[in-house]
Design a protein around this motif. Structure first.
Motif, short mmCIF file in Angstrom:
data_model
loop_
_atom_site.label_atom_id
_atom_site.label_comp_id
_atom_site.label_asym_id
_atom_site.label_seq_id
_atom_site.Cartn_x
_atom_site.Cartn_y
_atom_site.Cartn_z
N PRO A 40 0.82 -1.21 0.00
CA PRO A 40 0.00 0.00 0.00
C PRO A 40 0.86 1.26 0.00
CG PRO A 40 -0.91 -1.61 1.54
CD PRO A 40 0.42 -2.16 1.07
N TYR A 41 0.40 2.27 -0.71
CA TYR A 41 1.20 3.46 -0.96
C TYR A 41 1.53 4.24 0.30
CZ TYR A 41 -3.14 6.09 -0.36
OH TYR A 41 -4.30 6.63 0.14
N TYR A 42 0.76 4.06 1.37
CA TYR A 42 0.96 4.88 2.56
C TYR A 42 2.03 4.32 3.49
CZ TYR A 42 -2.85 1.56 3.59
OH TYR A 42 -3.64 0.45 3.67
N TYR A 43 2.57 3.12 3.19
CA TYR A 43 3.63 2.58 4.04
C TYR A 43 4.98 3.21 3.68
CZ TYR A 43 0.76 -0.97 6.25
OH TYR A 43 -0.20 -1.60 7.00
N PRO A 44 5.75 3.67 4.67
CA PRO A 44 7.09 4.18 4.38
C PRO A 44 8.05 3.05 4.02
CG PRO A 44 6.69 4.20 6.74
CD PRO A 44 5.40 3.78 6.09
N CYS A 45 9.24 3.43 3.60
CA CYS A 45 10.16 2.46 3.01
C CYS A 45 10.68 1.43 4.00
CB CYS A 45 11.34 3.19 2.37
SG CYS A 45 12.36 4.15 3.53
N ASP A 48 -5.34 14.91 6.64
CA ASP A 48 -4.30 14.17 7.36
C ASP A 48 -4.88 13.19 8.37
OD1 ASP A 48 -2.25 15.39 6.00
OD2 ASP A 48 -1.88 16.92 7.52
N MET A 49 -6.12 13.40 8.78
CA MET A 49 -6.73 12.50 9.76
C MET A 49 -6.91 11.09 9.19
SD MET A 49 -7.37 13.99 12.71
CE MET A 49 -8.88 13.55 13.57
N ARG A 50 -6.81 10.92 7.89
CA ARG A 50 -7.01 9.61 7.28
C ARG A 50 -5.86 8.65 7.52
NH1 ARG A 50 -7.44 10.40 1.20
NH2 ARG A 50 -5.43 11.32 1.66
N TRP A 51 -4.64 9.17 7.58
CA TRP A 51 -3.47 8.30 7.45
C TRP A 51 -3.38 7.27 8.56
CZ3 TRP A 51 -2.11 8.55 2.78
CH2 TRP A 51 -2.16 9.75 2.09
N SER A 52 -3.49 7.69 9.82
CA SER A 52 -3.38 6.73 10.91
C SER A 52 -4.49 5.69 10.80
CB SER A 52 -3.46 7.44 12.25
OG SER A 52 -4.71 8.10 12.42
N ARG A 53 -5.65 6.10 10.32
CA ARG A 53 -6.78 5.17 10.24
C ARG A 53 -6.56 4.11 9.16
NH1 ARG A 53 -8.05 9.93 12.29
NH2 ARG A 53 -9.51 9.94 14.04
N TYR A 54 -5.79 4.41 8.13
CA TYR A 54 -5.46 3.38 7.14
C TYR A 54 -4.64 2.27 7.80
CZ TYR A 54 -6.90 6.60 3.40
OH TYR A 54 -7.61 7.43 2.58
N PHE A 55 -3.67 2.65 8.61
CA PHE A 55 -2.84 1.65 9.28
C PHE A 55 -3.66 0.84 10.27
CE2 PHE A 55 0.41 4.81 8.03
CZ PHE A 55 1.29 3.98 7.36
N PHE A 56 -4.55 1.51 11.00
CA PHE A 56 -5.36 0.79 11.98
C PHE A 56 -6.37 -0.13 11.29
CE2 PHE A 56 -8.51 0.44 15.47
CZ PHE A 56 -7.66 -0.09 16.42
N ARG A 57 -6.90 0.31 10.17
CA ARG A 57 -7.79 -0.55 9.39
C ARG A 57 -7.07 -1.82 8.97
NH1 ARG A 57 -9.30 2.07 3.86
NH2 ARG A 57 -7.09 1.61 3.60
N ASP A 58 -5.82 -1.69 8.55
CA ASP A 58 -5.03 -2.86 8.16
C ASP A 58 -4.84 -3.81 9.35
OD1 ASP A 58 -4.83 -1.73 5.68
OD2 ASP A 58 -2.71 -1.19 5.85
N LEU A 59 -4.64 -3.25 10.54
CA LEU A 59 -4.45 -4.08 11.72
C LEU A 59 -5.73 -4.84 12.06
CD1 LEU A 59 -2.43 -4.86 13.97
CD2 LEU A 59 -3.42 -3.03 15.34
N LEU A 60 -6.87 -4.17 11.96
CA LEU A 60 -8.15 -4.84 12.21
C LEU A 60 -8.39 -5.95 11.18
CD1 LEU A 60 -10.53 -1.91 13.20
CD2 LEU A 60 -9.86 -3.84 14.63
N LYS A 61 -8.02 -5.71 9.93
CA LYS A 61 -8.18 -6.74 8.91
C LYS A 61 -7.30 -7.94 9.24
CE LYS A 61 -8.10 -7.58 3.93
NZ LYS A 61 -7.55 -8.92 4.08
N GLU A 62 -6.08 -7.67 9.67
CA GLU A 62 -5.17 -8.75 10.06
C GLU A 62 -5.77 -9.56 11.22
OE1 GLU A 62 -1.51 -10.76 9.45
OE2 GLU A 62 -2.22 -8.97 8.39
N ALA A 63 -6.35 -8.85 12.19
CA ALA A 63 -6.97 -9.53 13.33
C ALA A 63 -8.18 -10.34 12.88
CB ALA A 63 -7.38 -8.50 14.38
N ALA A 64 -8.95 -9.79 11.94
CA ALA A 64 -10.12 -10.52 11.43
C ALA A 64 -9.69 -11.80 10.72
CB ALA A 64 -10.92 -9.63 10.49
N ASP A 65 -8.62 -11.72 9.93
CA ASP A 65 -8.13 -12.90 9.19
C ASP A 65 -7.55 -13.95 10.14
OD1 ASP A 65 -8.86 -11.65 6.85
OD2 ASP A 65 -6.84 -10.95 6.37
N ARG A 66 -6.85 -13.49 11.18
CA ARG A 66 -6.15 -14.42 12.07
C ARG A 66 -7.01 -14.90 13.22
NH1 ARG A 66 -0.49 -15.93 11.22
NH2 ARG A 66 0.21 -14.59 9.52
N LEU A 67 -7.84 -14.00 13.77
CA LEU A 67 -8.53 -14.29 15.03
C LEU A 67 -10.03 -14.47 14.86
CD1 LEU A 67 -6.67 -11.64 17.23
CD2 LEU A 67 -6.07 -14.04 16.91
#
Length: 471
Positions: A13-18, A268-287
Protein backbone atom coordinates in the motif's frame (compact mmCIF):
# COMPACT_ATOMS: atom_id res chain seq x y z
CA UNK A 1 27.24 -13.88 -3.38
CA UNK A 2 23.61 -13.44 -2.35
CA UNK A 3 21.20 -14.54 0.37
CA UNK A 4 19.26 -17.69 -0.54
CA UNK A 5 15.54 -17.99 -1.24
CA UNK A 6 14.83 -14.27 -1.32
CA UNK A 7 11.27 -13.59 -2.58
CA UNK A 8 10.23 -10.18 -1.24
CA UNK A 9 6.93 -8.31 -1.25
CA UNK A 10 6.35 -5.77 -4.00
CA UNK A 11 2.62 -4.99 -3.84
CA UNK A 12 2.64 -2.64 -0.86
CA UNK A 13 0.00 0.00 0.00
CA UNK A 14 1.20 3.46 -0.96
CA UNK A 15 0.96 4.88 2.56
CA UNK A 16 3.63 2.58 4.04
CA UNK A 17 7.09 4.18 4.38
CA UNK A 18 10.16 2.46 3.01
CA UNK A 19 11.35 0.84 6.24
CA UNK A 20 8.45 -1.49 7.10
CA UNK A 21 8.70 -3.82 4.07
CA UNK A 22 12.42 -4.17 4.74
CA UNK A 23 11.90 -4.91 8.43
CA UNK A 24 9.26 -7.45 7.41
CA UNK A 25 11.76 -9.32 5.22
CA UNK A 26 14.43 -9.26 7.94
CA UNK A 27 12.08 -10.69 10.58
CA UNK A 28 10.83 -13.40 8.22
CA UNK A 29 14.41 -14.51 7.65
CA UNK A 30 14.88 -14.63 11.42
CA UNK A 31 12.00 -17.11 11.59
CA UNK A 32 9.41 -14.73 13.02
CA UNK A 33 5.83 -14.42 11.75
CA UNK A 34 5.35 -10.87 10.51
CA UNK A 35 3.04 -8.50 8.65
CA UNK A 36 3.30 -4.87 7.56
CA UNK A 37 0.22 -3.97 9.62
CA UNK A 38 1.65 -5.37 12.84
CA UNK A 39 5.06 -3.76 12.32
CA UNK A 40 3.59 -0.29 11.70
CA UNK A 41 1.09 -0.48 14.54
CA UNK A 42 3.77 -1.75 16.90
CA UNK A 43 5.05 1.83 16.57
CA UNK A 44 1.47 3.12 16.94
CA UNK A 45 1.16 4.35 13.35
CA UNK A 46 -2.55 3.54 13.75
CA UNK A 47 -2.96 6.00 16.65
CA UNK A 48 -3.97 9.53 15.57
CA UNK A 49 -1.37 12.03 16.78
CA UNK A 50 -0.62 15.70 16.20
CA UNK A 51 1.26 18.59 17.75
CA UNK A 52 -0.02 22.02 18.69
CA UNK A 53 1.46 23.31 15.43
CA UNK A 54 -1.21 21.30 13.61
CA UNK A 55 1.27 18.81 12.21
CA UNK A 56 -0.38 15.37 12.05
CA UNK A 57 2.21 12.57 12.18
CA UNK A 58 3.41 9.73 14.40
CA UNK A 59 4.94 10.65 17.76
CA UNK A 60 5.66 7.22 19.23
CA UNK A 61 8.83 8.62 20.79
CA UNK A 62 6.74 10.99 22.93
CA UNK A 63 4.88 8.10 24.57
CA UNK A 64 6.28 5.91 27.34
CA UNK A 65 6.35 2.47 25.71
CA UNK A 66 9.22 0.14 24.98
CA UNK A 67 9.69 -1.06 21.43
CA UNK A 68 7.36 -3.96 20.70
CA UNK A 69 7.57 -6.75 18.07
CA UNK A 70 10.78 -5.42 16.46
CA UNK A 71 13.87 -3.64 17.71
CA UNK A 72 16.10 -1.21 15.90
CA UNK A 73 19.50 -1.91 17.36
CA UNK A 74 20.90 1.39 16.19
CA UNK A 75 22.62 2.72 13.10
CA UNK A 76 26.15 1.96 12.06
CA UNK A 77 28.30 4.22 9.91
CA UNK A 78 31.33 2.94 8.02
CA UNK A 79 34.29 5.29 7.61
CA UNK A 80 34.60 4.51 3.90
CA UNK A 81 32.85 2.77 1.04
CA UNK A 82 35.42 -0.03 1.01
CA UNK A 83 35.01 -0.77 4.72
CA UNK A 84 31.24 -0.59 4.34
CA UNK A 85 31.42 -3.18 1.54
CA UNK A 86 33.42 -5.47 3.80
CA UNK A 87 30.68 -5.29 6.45
CA UNK A 88 28.04 -5.83 3.78
CA UNK A 89 29.76 -8.96 2.42
CA UNK A 90 30.15 -10.36 5.92
CA UNK A 91 26.42 -9.95 6.53
CA UNK A 92 25.60 -11.63 3.22
CA UNK A 93 27.89 -14.58 4.02
CA UNK A 94 25.80 -15.07 7.16
CA UNK A 95 22.69 -15.26 4.96
CA UNK A 96 21.33 -11.96 6.30
CA UNK A 97 19.91 -8.98 4.45
CA UNK A 98 21.91 -5.77 4.74
CA UNK A 99 19.81 -2.62 5.31
CA UNK A 100 21.63 0.39 3.87
CA UNK A 101 20.63 4.04 4.24
CA UNK A 102 21.27 6.76 1.70
CA UNK A 103 19.71 9.15 -0.81
CA UNK A 104 17.04 8.23 -3.35
CA UNK A 105 18.32 11.20 -5.40
CA UNK A 106 21.19 8.95 -6.53
CA UNK A 107 19.20 5.80 -7.45
CA UNK A 108 19.10 5.33 -11.24
CA UNK A 109 15.76 3.44 -11.28
CA UNK A 110 13.98 5.98 -9.04
CA UNK A 111 11.79 8.96 -10.00
CA UNK A 112 13.94 11.07 -7.64
CA UNK A 113 17.04 10.32 -9.74
CA UNK A 114 18.88 13.63 -10.25
CA UNK A 115 15.47 15.35 -10.14
CA UNK A 116 15.89 19.08 -9.32
CA UNK A 117 12.51 19.08 -7.57
CA UNK A 118 14.00 16.72 -4.98
CA UNK A 119 16.43 19.51 -4.05
CA UNK A 120 13.99 22.40 -4.40
CA UNK A 121 11.28 21.06 -2.10
CA UNK A 122 13.79 20.59 0.72
CA UNK A 123 15.43 24.02 0.56
CA UNK A 124 12.61 26.36 -0.47
CA UNK A 125 11.92 29.10 2.13
CA UNK A 126 9.41 28.06 4.76
CA UNK A 127 9.51 24.38 3.80
CA UNK A 128 8.33 22.04 6.56
CA UNK A 129 10.16 19.13 4.94
CA UNK A 130 13.41 17.84 6.36
CA UNK A 131 16.10 15.40 5.32
CA UNK A 132 15.70 11.73 6.11
CA UNK A 133 17.66 8.67 5.09
CA UNK A 134 16.06 6.37 2.52
CA UNK A 135 16.37 2.65 3.29
CA UNK A 136 16.89 -0.25 0.94
CA UNK A 137 18.01 -3.85 1.38
CA UNK A 138 21.04 -5.38 -0.31
CA UNK A 139 20.57 -9.09 -0.89
CA UNK A 140 23.67 -9.79 -2.96
CA UNK A 141 26.80 -8.61 -4.77
CA UNK A 142 27.90 -10.12 -8.09
CA UNK A 143 29.82 -9.07 -11.21
CA UNK A 144 30.50 -5.56 -9.95
CA UNK A 145 26.84 -4.94 -9.13
CA UNK A 146 24.78 -4.67 -5.96
CA UNK A 147 21.47 -6.56 -5.86
CA UNK A 148 18.96 -4.32 -4.10
CA UNK A 149 15.38 -4.50 -2.90
CA UNK A 150 13.69 -1.08 -2.83
CA UNK A 151 9.93 -1.59 -2.48
CA UNK A 152 8.72 1.92 -1.62
CA UNK A 153 8.12 3.78 -3.78
CA UNK A 154 10.09 2.17 -6.59
CA UNK A 155 9.03 -1.51 -6.36
CA UNK A 156 12.45 -2.45 -7.60
CA UNK A 157 14.29 -5.73 -7.14
CA UNK A 158 17.46 -6.17 -9.13
CA UNK A 159 21.00 -4.98 -9.87
CA UNK A 160 22.57 -1.54 -9.88
CA UNK A 161 26.21 -0.76 -10.52
CA UNK A 162 28.50 -0.49 -7.50
CA UNK A 163 29.19 3.10 -8.62
CA UNK A 164 25.48 3.94 -8.38
CA UNK A 165 25.22 2.14 -5.06
CA UNK A 166 28.17 4.12 -3.69
CA UNK A 167 26.51 7.39 -4.76
CA UNK A 168 23.30 6.36 -3.02
CA UNK A 169 25.14 5.19 0.08
CA UNK A 170 27.00 8.49 0.54
CA UNK A 171 23.58 9.89 1.42
CA UNK A 172 21.89 13.26 1.37
CA UNK A 173 24.52 14.98 3.45
CA UNK A 174 26.99 14.49 0.59
CA UNK A 175 24.82 16.59 -1.78
CA UNK A 176 26.14 20.21 -1.69
CA UNK A 177 22.81 21.74 -2.74
CA UNK A 178 21.20 20.36 0.43
CA UNK A 179 23.60 22.07 2.81
CA UNK A 180 20.82 24.40 4.05
CA UNK A 181 18.16 21.68 4.47
CA UNK A 182 16.85 20.80 7.92
CA UNK A 183 18.21 17.95 10.08
CA UNK A 184 21.28 17.34 7.97
CA UNK A 185 23.17 16.63 11.20
CA UNK A 186 21.02 13.50 11.77
CA UNK A 187 22.07 11.83 8.51
CA UNK A 188 24.74 9.23 7.83
CA UNK A 189 27.14 8.35 5.05
CA UNK A 190 27.66 4.61 4.43
CA UNK A 191 25.02 3.99 7.09
CA UNK A 192 23.28 0.72 7.89
CA UNK A 193 20.55 -0.39 10.28
CA UNK A 194 20.40 -3.57 12.35
CA UNK A 195 16.90 -4.94 13.01
CA UNK A 196 16.00 -7.84 15.28
CA UNK A 197 12.77 -9.44 16.40
CA UNK A 198 11.83 -8.40 19.94
CA UNK A 199 11.04 -12.12 20.35
CA UNK A 200 10.38 -14.85 17.82
CA UNK A 201 6.69 -14.96 16.95
CA UNK A 202 5.12 -18.27 16.01
CA UNK A 203 1.44 -18.39 15.06
CA UNK A 204 0.19 -18.37 18.67
CA UNK A 205 2.56 -15.61 19.76
CA UNK A 206 1.63 -13.62 16.67
CA UNK A 207 -2.05 -13.71 17.70
CA UNK A 208 -1.07 -12.48 21.17
CA UNK A 209 0.96 -9.65 19.64
CA UNK A 210 -2.01 -8.62 17.49
CA UNK A 211 -4.32 -8.45 20.50
CA UNK A 212 -1.74 -6.59 22.58
CA UNK A 213 -1.26 -4.02 19.80
CA UNK A 214 -5.01 -3.54 19.40
CA UNK A 215 -5.40 -3.19 23.17
CA UNK A 216 -2.63 -0.59 23.41
CA UNK A 217 -3.98 1.53 20.57
CA UNK A 218 -7.53 1.33 21.94
CA UNK A 219 -6.27 2.33 25.39
CA UNK A 220 -4.32 5.30 24.03
CA UNK A 221 -7.16 6.41 21.75
CA UNK A 222 -9.69 6.47 24.59
CA UNK A 223 -7.22 8.05 27.05
CA UNK A 224 -6.77 10.99 24.66
CA UNK A 225 -3.45 11.98 26.17
CA UNK A 226 -1.93 15.45 25.92
CA UNK A 227 1.83 15.44 26.53
CA UNK A 228 3.82 18.60 27.13
CA UNK A 229 7.43 18.45 25.93
CA UNK A 230 9.31 21.71 26.21
CA UNK A 231 7.29 24.41 24.48
CA UNK A 232 5.25 21.94 22.43
CA UNK A 233 2.17 19.90 23.27
CA UNK A 234 1.38 16.59 21.58
CA UNK A 235 -2.11 15.11 21.31
CA UNK A 236 -3.05 11.47 20.90
CA UNK A 237 -6.14 9.48 20.01
CA UNK A 238 -9.46 11.09 20.80
CA UNK A 239 -7.65 14.33 21.72
CA UNK A 240 -6.72 14.76 18.05
CA UNK A 241 -10.40 14.67 17.06
CA UNK A 242 -11.03 17.34 19.70
CA UNK A 243 -8.27 19.46 18.16
CA UNK A 244 -10.05 19.30 14.79
CA UNK A 245 -13.29 20.29 16.52
CA UNK A 246 -11.48 23.24 18.11
CA UNK A 247 -10.19 24.36 14.71
CA UNK A 248 -13.72 24.18 13.36
CA UNK A 249 -15.09 26.37 16.17
CA UNK A 250 -12.34 28.92 15.60
CA UNK A 251 -13.27 28.99 11.94
CA UNK A 252 -16.94 29.50 12.76
CA UNK A 253 -16.04 32.40 15.05
CA UNK A 254 -13.91 34.03 12.37
CA UNK A 255 -10.61 33.55 14.19
CA UNK A 256 -9.40 31.15 11.53
CA UNK A 257 -11.59 31.31 8.46
CA UNK A 258 -9.34 29.25 6.23
CA UNK A 259 -11.24 26.33 4.75
CA UNK A 260 -7.95 25.14 3.28
CA UNK A 261 -6.31 24.79 6.73
CA UNK A 262 -9.28 22.90 8.11
CA UNK A 263 -9.46 20.72 5.00
CA UNK A 264 -5.74 19.89 5.25
CA UNK A 265 -6.16 18.78 8.88
CA UNK A 266 -9.16 16.62 7.92
CA UNK A 267 -7.15 15.16 5.02
CA UNK A 268 -4.30 14.17 7.36
CA UNK A 269 -6.73 12.50 9.76
CA UNK A 270 -7.01 9.61 7.28
CA UNK A 271 -3.47 8.30 7.45
CA UNK A 272 -3.38 6.73 10.91
CA UNK A 273 -6.78 5.17 10.24
CA UNK A 274 -5.46 3.38 7.14
CA UNK A 275 -2.84 1.65 9.28
CA UNK A 276 -5.36 0.79 11.98
CA UNK A 277 -7.79 -0.55 9.39
CA UNK A 278 -5.03 -2.86 8.16
CA UNK A 279 -4.45 -4.08 11.72
CA UNK A 280 -8.15 -4.84 12.21
CA UNK A 281 -8.18 -6.74 8.91
CA UNK A 282 -5.17 -8.75 10.06
CA UNK A 283 -6.97 -9.53 13.33
CA UNK A 284 -10.12 -10.52 11.43
CA UNK A 285 -8.13 -12.90 9.19
CA UNK A 286 -6.15 -14.42 12.07
CA UNK A 287 -8.53 -14.29 15.03
CA UNK A 288 -12.00 -14.27 13.46
CA UNK A 289 -15.08 -12.84 15.19
CA UNK A 290 -15.71 -10.17 16.39
CA UNK A 291 -12.79 -8.50 14.61
CA UNK A 292 -14.40 -8.98 11.20
CA UNK A 293 -17.41 -6.97 12.33
CA UNK A 294 -15.19 -4.30 13.86
CA UNK A 295 -13.12 -4.12 10.68
CA UNK A 296 -16.23 -3.59 8.54
CA UNK A 297 -17.50 -0.88 10.88
CA UNK A 298 -14.13 0.85 10.94
CA UNK A 299 -13.89 0.75 7.13
CA UNK A 300 -17.09 2.78 7.08
CA UNK A 301 -15.60 5.24 9.54
CA UNK A 302 -12.54 5.68 7.30
CA UNK A 303 -14.83 6.40 4.32
CA UNK A 304 -16.61 9.05 6.36
CA UNK A 305 -13.30 10.73 7.24
CA UNK A 306 -12.48 10.82 3.53
CA UNK A 307 -15.89 12.34 2.84
CA UNK A 308 -15.33 15.04 5.46
CA UNK A 309 -12.20 16.13 3.65
CA UNK A 310 -14.02 16.30 0.30
CA UNK A 311 -16.75 18.44 1.86
CA UNK A 312 -14.27 21.29 2.35
CA UNK A 313 -12.49 21.08 -0.99
CA UNK A 314 -12.83 23.70 -3.70
CA UNK A 315 -13.45 27.45 -3.69
CA UNK A 316 -16.54 29.00 -2.13
CA UNK A 317 -17.96 32.43 -1.42
CA UNK A 318 -17.99 33.47 2.23
CA UNK A 319 -21.70 32.75 2.68
CA UNK A 320 -21.33 29.25 1.23
CA UNK A 321 -18.17 28.70 3.28
CA UNK A 322 -20.16 29.11 6.50
CA UNK A 323 -22.81 26.72 5.20
CA UNK A 324 -20.12 24.16 4.46
CA UNK A 325 -18.61 24.59 7.91
CA UNK A 326 -22.01 23.97 9.49
CA UNK A 327 -22.48 20.77 7.50
CA UNK A 328 -18.91 19.73 8.27
CA UNK A 329 -19.47 20.33 11.99
CA UNK A 330 -22.63 18.24 12.13
CA UNK A 331 -20.97 15.33 10.33
CA UNK A 332 -17.79 15.66 12.41
CA UNK A 333 -19.66 15.52 15.71
CA UNK A 334 -21.52 12.35 14.71
CA UNK A 335 -18.38 10.71 13.31
CA UNK A 336 -16.26 11.44 16.40
CA UNK A 337 -18.92 9.90 18.62
CA UNK A 338 -19.26 6.84 16.36
CA UNK A 339 -15.50 6.29 16.32
CA UNK A 340 -15.23 6.62 20.09
CA UNK A 341 -17.92 3.96 20.55
CA UNK A 342 -16.06 1.58 18.24
CA UNK A 343 -12.89 1.96 20.31
CA UNK A 344 -14.91 1.29 23.47
CA UNK A 345 -16.08 -1.99 21.91
CA UNK A 346 -12.54 -2.88 20.93
CA UNK A 347 -11.23 -2.03 24.40
CA UNK A 348 -13.83 -4.32 25.95
CA UNK A 349 -12.91 -7.13 23.54
CA UNK A 350 -9.16 -6.85 24.29
CA UNK A 351 -9.38 -6.11 28.02
CA UNK A 352 -7.56 -9.36 28.87
CA UNK A 353 -4.67 -8.60 26.51
CA UNK A 354 -1.59 -6.96 27.97
CA UNK A 355 -0.58 -3.47 26.88
CA UNK A 356 2.90 -2.70 25.58
CA UNK A 357 5.50 -2.54 28.33
CA UNK A 358 6.40 0.88 29.69
CA UNK A 359 9.94 2.19 29.34
CA UNK A 360 12.13 1.61 32.37
CA UNK A 361 13.20 5.25 32.49
CA UNK A 362 9.63 6.32 33.24
CA UNK A 363 10.11 4.97 36.76
CA UNK A 364 12.96 7.37 37.39
CA UNK A 365 11.00 10.20 35.76
CA UNK A 366 8.07 9.61 38.11
CA UNK A 367 10.31 9.31 41.14
CA UNK A 368 12.09 12.53 40.23
CA UNK A 369 8.74 14.30 40.10
CA UNK A 370 8.31 13.78 43.84
CA UNK A 371 6.18 11.23 45.74
CA UNK A 372 2.85 13.04 45.62
CA UNK A 373 3.16 14.01 41.96
CA UNK A 374 4.16 10.46 41.02
CA UNK A 375 1.26 8.84 42.86
CA UNK A 376 -1.19 11.45 41.55
CA UNK A 377 -0.22 10.70 37.97
CA UNK A 378 -0.65 6.96 38.52
CA UNK A 379 -4.06 7.37 40.18
CA UNK A 380 -5.35 9.68 37.42
CA UNK A 381 -4.01 7.35 34.71
CA UNK A 382 -5.85 4.49 36.45
CA UNK A 383 -9.04 6.57 36.49
CA UNK A 384 -8.72 7.08 32.74
CA UNK A 385 -8.29 3.34 32.27
CA UNK A 386 -11.40 2.62 34.32
CA UNK A 387 -13.32 5.17 32.27
CA UNK A 388 -12.15 3.55 29.05
CA UNK A 389 -12.48 -0.11 29.94
CA UNK A 390 -15.25 -0.19 32.56
CA UNK A 391 -17.52 2.54 31.27
CA UNK A 392 -17.02 4.67 34.39
CA UNK A 393 -17.49 8.43 34.34
CA UNK A 394 -14.82 9.73 36.70
CA UNK A 395 -14.37 13.46 35.85
CA UNK A 396 -10.58 13.31 35.53
CA UNK A 397 -10.55 16.84 34.15
CA UNK A 398 -11.05 17.96 37.78
CA UNK A 399 -7.69 16.47 38.69
CA UNK A 400 -7.27 15.65 42.38
CA UNK A 401 -10.71 17.12 43.17
CA UNK A 402 -12.42 14.41 41.09
CA UNK A 403 -14.96 12.42 43.18
CA UNK A 404 -14.62 8.64 43.14
CA UNK A 405 -16.99 6.85 45.54
CA UNK A 406 -19.86 7.91 47.74
CA UNK A 407 -22.57 10.51 47.35
CA UNK A 408 -20.81 12.51 44.62
CA UNK A 409 -18.79 9.70 43.03
CA UNK A 410 -19.59 7.69 39.91
CA UNK A 411 -18.02 4.38 40.98
CA UNK A 412 -19.94 1.45 42.40
CA UNK A 413 -18.21 -1.06 44.68
CA UNK A 414 -17.04 -3.21 41.75
CA UNK A 415 -15.67 -0.18 39.93
CA UNK A 416 -13.82 0.91 43.05
CA UNK A 417 -12.23 -2.55 43.41
CA UNK A 418 -11.10 -2.36 39.76
CA UNK A 419 -9.64 1.11 40.31
CA UNK A 420 -7.69 0.07 43.41
CA UNK A 421 -6.31 -2.99 41.61
CA UNK A 422 -5.17 -0.77 38.72
CA UNK A 423 -3.55 1.70 41.13
CA UNK A 424 -1.72 -1.11 42.97
CA UNK A 425 -0.40 -2.47 39.69
CA UNK A 426 0.59 0.96 38.43
CA UNK A 427 2.59 1.76 41.56
CA UNK A 428 4.31 -1.62 41.33
CA UNK A 429 5.09 -1.26 37.61
CA UNK A 430 6.12 2.39 37.56
CA UNK A 431 7.74 2.89 40.96
CA UNK A 432 8.68 -0.62 42.03
CA UNK A 433 6.76 -0.29 45.30
CA UNK A 434 4.32 -2.91 46.56
CA UNK A 435 1.25 -1.61 48.38
CA UNK A 436 -1.61 -3.94 49.31
CA UNK A 437 -5.04 -2.36 49.68
CA UNK A 438 -6.79 -5.63 50.55
CA UNK A 439 -6.97 -4.67 54.25
CA UNK A 440 -8.13 -1.10 53.61
CA UNK A 441 -11.01 0.35 55.64
CA UNK A 442 -14.56 -0.42 54.47
CA UNK A 443 -15.89 1.89 51.80
CA UNK A 444 -18.74 2.98 54.08
CA UNK A 445 -16.53 3.88 57.04
CA UNK A 446 -16.42 7.46 58.33
CA UNK A 447 -13.66 9.43 56.63
CA UNK A 448 -13.40 6.91 53.79
CA UNK A 449 -10.21 7.48 51.78
CA UNK A 450 -12.06 6.71 48.54
CA UNK A 451 -14.20 9.83 48.30
CA UNK A 452 -11.91 11.74 45.93
CA UNK A 453 -8.65 11.35 44.06
CA UNK A 454 -7.01 13.64 46.62
CA UNK A 455 -8.11 11.52 49.61
CA UNK A 456 -6.98 8.32 47.87
CA UNK A 457 -3.54 9.83 47.19
CA UNK A 458 -3.21 10.85 50.84
CA UNK A 459 -4.17 7.36 51.96
CA UNK A 460 -1.65 5.72 49.61
CA UNK A 461 1.13 7.95 50.88
CA UNK A 462 0.20 7.13 54.48
CA UNK A 463 0.74 3.42 53.71
CA UNK A 464 3.99 3.94 51.80
CA UNK A 465 6.82 1.61 52.91
CA UNK A 466 9.47 3.59 54.74
CA UNK A 467 12.20 1.77 52.84
CA UNK A 468 10.83 2.85 49.43
CA UNK A 469 13.31 5.24 47.78
CA UNK A 470 10.65 7.43 46.16
CA UNK A 471 9.73 8.68 49.64
Amino acid sequence: MQVPLFDPLLEIPYYYPCNFPLIHEVLKRQGSTSSLALLANARLYGLPACSDTGLVKTYFNKLDYEEAVWLQKGKEEAPSFEEGLNRLRERLREGRLFLATGSSYRLPYCEDYLNPKYIEKLVEPGSRLYLVDHWLAVYGIENGRALVYDPVPSRYVGPISLEAFESFWRGNKSIPELAAAKRKEELHSFGSVVIEAERRLGDAEYGEALRSTLATEAHEFLSGREIRDGERTYFFGHAVSLQLTKKLHLGMEGEDSSLAALSAFAFDMRWSRYFFRDLLKEAADRLGSPYGELEAEFAGIVSEWEGLHRLLQGQAANDRARERLLRFGAKLEALVLREHKLYEKLAAETRTAGLFRKRAEKRSDLAAAGPREAVARIVLDSCREINAYRGARIPVELGERAPLYGRDGSLDSLGLVSLLASVEQGIEDELGVGISLSDSPPVSSPGSPYRTVDSLIGYLLSRWPKSASVM
